[in-house]
Design a protein around this motif. Sequence first.
Motif, PDB file in Angstrom:
ATOM      1  N   GLY A  66       0.825  -1.211   0.000  1.00 25.44           N
ATOM      2  CA  GLY A  66       0.000   0.000   0.000  1.00 25.44           C
ATOM      3  C   GLY A  66       0.859   1.260   0.000  1.00 25.44           C
ATOM      4  N   LEU A  67       1.907   1.278   0.806  1.00 27.89           N
ATOM      5  CA  LEU A  67       2.773   2.470   0.866  1.00 27.89           C
ATOM      6  C   LEU A  67       3.460   2.692  -0.486  1.00 27.89           C
ATOM      7  N   ALA A  68       3.897   1.599  -1.112  1.00 29.45           N
ATOM      8  CA  ALA A  68       4.584   1.728  -2.409  1.00 29.45           C
ATOM      9  C   ALA A  68       3.637   2.257  -3.482  1.00 29.45           C
ATOM     10  N   GLY A  70       1.203   4.340  -2.806  1.00 27.26           N
ATOM     11  CA  GLY A  70       0.656   5.624  -2.358  1.00 27.26           C
ATOM     12  C   GLY A  70      -0.759   5.515  -1.818  1.00 27.26           C
ATOM     13  N   SER A  71      -1.149   4.340  -1.331  1.00 26.48           N
ATOM     14  CA  SER A  71      -2.491   4.165  -0.759  1.00 26.48           C
ATOM     15  C   SER A  71      -2.557   4.780   0.627  1.00 26.48           C
ATOM     16  N   THR A  72      -3.779   5.038   1.085  1.00 27.29           N
ATOM     17  CA  THR A  72      -3.990   5.405   2.486  1.00 27.29           C
ATOM     18  C   THR A  72      -4.089   4.119   3.293  1.00 27.29           C
ATOM     19  N   ILE A  73      -3.315   4.023   4.364  1.00 24.26           N
ATOM     20  CA  ILE A  73      -3.382   2.832   5.210  1.00 24.26           C
ATOM     21  C   ILE A  73      -4.473   3.076   6.252  1.00 24.26           C
ATOM     22  N   ALA A  74      -5.510   2.248   6.208  1.00 26.06           N
ATOM     23  CA  ALA A  74      -6.671   2.478   7.089  1.00 26.06           C
ATOM     24  C   ALA A  74      -6.273   2.365   8.553  1.00 26.06           C
ATOM     25  N   ALA A  75      -6.762   3.319   9.352  1.00 30.58           N
ATOM     26  CA  ALA A  75      -6.497   3.272  10.792  1.00 30.58           C
ATOM     27  C   ALA A  75      -7.189   2.065  11.400  1.00 30.58           C
ATOM     28  N   ARG A  76      -8.291   1.658  10.760  1.00 25.54           N
ATOM     29  CA  ARG A  76      -9.028   0.498  11.261  1.00 25.54           C
ATOM     30  C   ARG A  76      -9.616  -0.247  10.072  1.00 25.54           C
ATOM     31  N   SER A  96     -11.824 -12.744   4.055  1.00 22.48           N
ATOM     32  CA  SER A  96     -11.412 -11.730   3.104  1.00 22.48           C
ATOM     33  C   SER A  96     -11.729 -10.365   3.707  1.00 22.48           C
ATOM     34  N   GLN A  97     -11.664  -9.329   2.884  1.00 17.66           N
ATOM     35  CA  GLN A  97     -12.075  -8.017   3.376  1.00 17.66           C
ATOM     36  C   GLN A  97     -13.145  -7.482   2.444  1.00 17.66           C
ATOM     37  N   TYR A  98     -14.010  -6.628   2.946  1.00 16.89           N
ATOM     38  CA  TYR A  98     -15.158  -6.196   2.165  1.00 16.89           C
ATOM     39  C   TYR A  98     -15.160  -4.678   2.055  1.00 16.89           C
ATOM     40  N   ASP A  99     -15.876  -3.998   2.945  1.00 18.43           N
ATOM     41  CA  ASP A  99     -15.991  -2.544   2.794  1.00 18.43           C
ATOM     42  C   ASP A  99     -14.931  -1.771   3.574  1.00 18.43           C
ATOM     43  N   LEU A 100     -14.120  -2.466   4.371  1.00 17.99           N
ATOM     44  CA  LEU A 100     -13.060  -1.771   5.111  1.00 17.99           C
ATOM     45  C   LEU A 100     -11.706  -2.442   4.863  1.00 17.99           C
ATOM     46  N   PRO A 101     -11.144  -2.268   3.660  1.00 20.74           N
ATOM     47  CA  PRO A 101      -9.847  -2.891   3.357  1.00 20.74           C
ATOM     48  C   PRO A 101      -8.691  -2.173   4.041  1.00 20.74           C
ATOM     49  N   ILE A 102      -7.535  -2.798   4.071  1.00 26.26           N
ATOM     50  CA  ILE A 102      -6.370  -2.185   4.735  1.00 26.26           C
ATOM     51  C   ILE A 102      -5.841  -0.987   3.946  1.00 26.26           C
ATOM     52  N   CYS A 103      -5.792  -1.097   2.612  1.00 25.79           N
ATOM     53  CA  CYS A 103      -5.226   0.002   1.807  1.00 25.79           C
ATOM     54  C   CYS A 103      -6.282   0.548   0.850  1.00 25.79           C
ATOM     55  N   VAL A 104      -6.422   1.863   0.836  1.00 24.68           N
ATOM     56  CA  VAL A 104      -7.429   2.509  -0.010  1.00 24.68           C
ATOM     57  C   VAL A 104      -6.756   3.534  -0.926  1.00 24.68           C
TER      58      VAL A 104
END
Length: 480
Positions: A66-68, A70-76, A96-104
């Motif tokens: 995600g950092l590479a 340039g994504s936003t890393i979700a606080a939660r 899996s992940q649905y509406d709250l993924p780690i990287c946006v």
Amino acid sequence: MVGGPWEPVIGLECHVELNTRTKMFCSCPNRFGAEPNTDTCPVCLGHPGSLPVPNREAIARIILIGLALGSTIAARSIFHRKHYFYPDMPKNFQISQYDLPICVGGALEIDLPDGSAKRVGITRVHMEEDTGKTTHASASGRIHDAAHALVDYNRAGVPLVECVSEPDLRSPEEAGAYLRELRALLGALGVSDVRMEEGSLRCDANVSVRPVGSDELGTKIEIKNLNSVRSLERALAYEIDRQTRALEAGEVLVQETRHWDEDAGRTTVMRSKEEAFDYRYFPEPDIPPIEPDPAWIEELRARLPELPRARRDRYVREHGLRPEVARVLVADPGASDLFERTVALGAPPERAANWITQDLAALRKAGEGRVGPEHLAELIAMLDRGEITGASAKVALEEAFATGDPVPVIVERRGLAALADADALAEAVRAAIDAHPDAVERFRAGNEGVLGFLVGQVMRATGGTADPRRVADLLRERLG
Ligand code: ADP
Ligand code: MG
Ligand code: ZN
């Protein structure tokens, strides 16, 4: 009813198996090629009452990705259960992940064939687990005449990252460039083996066609599980053509999932929208939310290596490489690492790059060898000093690849030293002339091409140790 000309719109969903030591939610080894069903435990086999525990290193790696990008890393962020029944998925749901993924959000910058660059938007990058693997046992390998199926759960629970792009790509070539860039990025981060042929990087392609100038999206078709850049580009080209013809014939396309048949060179329907799964997503009750400490995220950011784009630019700027050569080198972290270490030993960059991307690359196709930077630097230096010929250098490289022995040792052992002795060289030239009177006659009659044949004879007689240019000069002298 709308008319052409038509424009393709493409978005990719790429699955990446992380190369962590252990699986995503249990401590089973994560490796490729073990005996079937030996890397399993109650957690990854979905036994009732077993509890999943997220792998911290896998979370670190998806944050790095995600950092590479340039994504936003979700606080939660949280995990969800995605339900469907399939024999390769023993729990009958996938975590899996649905509406709250780690990287946006974020973007991947790609190079286009015309030399320009393009930013392709990233929608999200989320964490999930891989499924097991089903093999249909039949003589033809096809499902329909299989007598039975074999299931291997070694892959079940392997950490899998899904990276979803915006529908920003406009041609099969752009999609190919995106996939290559993503593979280079993941390779540089060291988070995955990114071996498409082993399935550690796989890609689903979404494609629609719309009239040029329209800003509405057409009906998309999803092509599942493409496992090479070539398949991706071929499948998209086929599908764009199929959709364009259908629209021009006035047909209405329906949303569906299709399968790419590599041998037949076409896509076929797997399922239509009406048959789409209802996954009944709900929050995974056994796993607490992922709330990465901001200090940890900064620690990970500091761990980011130089990314492929920056590295390519630097190779062109600092080392004077041609952009295509820089691209080939940087696409392979092992090759670019070797390049830098060879240049650090004083080898001229362009020469080092050529050996690595050509002769050595050909050898590495058959497996990893034992050539290090010292071999290459020495090989190039000996060539430059005229101590070996180009032909001998290739032989020495092959042997260094197999044995790892120092180049001078190999040159000595195999008698590869350049034939510096003028008498010996003159003798070899005379012998070639004596042995081939017909060729000599043809050359004297004006057939220049025959010279190459005679040079070849001398090279053969000297085991490739004669300098071909000197041989040619000597031959002309003698025959002129
Ligand atoms: P779904 O919910 O069916 O998975 P998404 O909206 O999540 O669809 O999109 C999945 C992928 O398809 C993304 O990569 C996205 O960019 C791409 N996509 C979405 N709509 C279109 C379209 N009309 N044409 C081409 N690609 C599309
Ligand atoms: Mg999707
Ligand atoms: Zn397990």
